[in-house]
Design an enzyme around this catalytic site. Structure first.
Site: not given
Length: 157
Positions: A52, A54, A82, A85
């Site tokens: 992801h 992040e 999410c 993260c």
């Protein structure tokens, strides 16, 4: 620079993901007015479920500063983080997360669950939401419209 300026840089990262046919989410980590890292989703590119924006930005920032603690850093991201993260932000001691669009199906800051609830963890992450929300949301909606023609796009507000 203001939150909007940093978020525009995160949007530039999201657009890079879009070009790569990745879900267009971008992140930038800033500390003391300096960019520590910038990243975008690379799940498909790397076939890595943890890639992801992040997570990649946190990894790059930690490498740059030579330490896993990113105290006083602000993470700008185009979509509400999410659970994975959000947990990584706590572990990295990120001071603040600033995000654009709300994720009503997977958001872990205010939508589905609230990972950053006070007194839940030994580190508290400050939250600022809705920065350039429309621009962040529009990019995601456009991406999913192209992926799912004829279907209602409701996974982003």
């Amino acid at each position: 620079m203001k939150h909007e300026d940093w978020m525009r840089l995160a949007l530039e990262q999201a657009k890079k993901a879009y070009v790569l046919d990745e879900v267009p989410i971008g992140a930038v980590i800033v500390r003391d007015g300096e960019i520590l890292s910038a990243a975008h989703n690379e799940k498909e590119t790397n076939q890595d479920p943890t890639a992801h924006a992040e997570i990649l930005a946190i990894r790059k920032a930690a490498e740059k500063v030579g330490h896993w603690r990113l105290e006083n850093a602000i993470l700008y991201v185009t979509l509400e983080p999410c659970p994975m993260c959000s947990g990584a932000m706590i572990q990295a001691r990120i001071k603040q997360v600033v995000y654009g669009a709300i994720d009503p199906k997977g958001g872990a800051v205010e939508s589905v669950i609230k990972v950053f609830r006070e007194n839940l963890w030994n580190h508290q992450v400050e939250v600022t939401a809705g920065i350039l929300e429309e621009e962040c949301s529009d990019l995601l909606k456009q991406f999913f419209r192209e992926k799912r023609p004829g279907k209602l796009v409701s996974n982003v507000k």
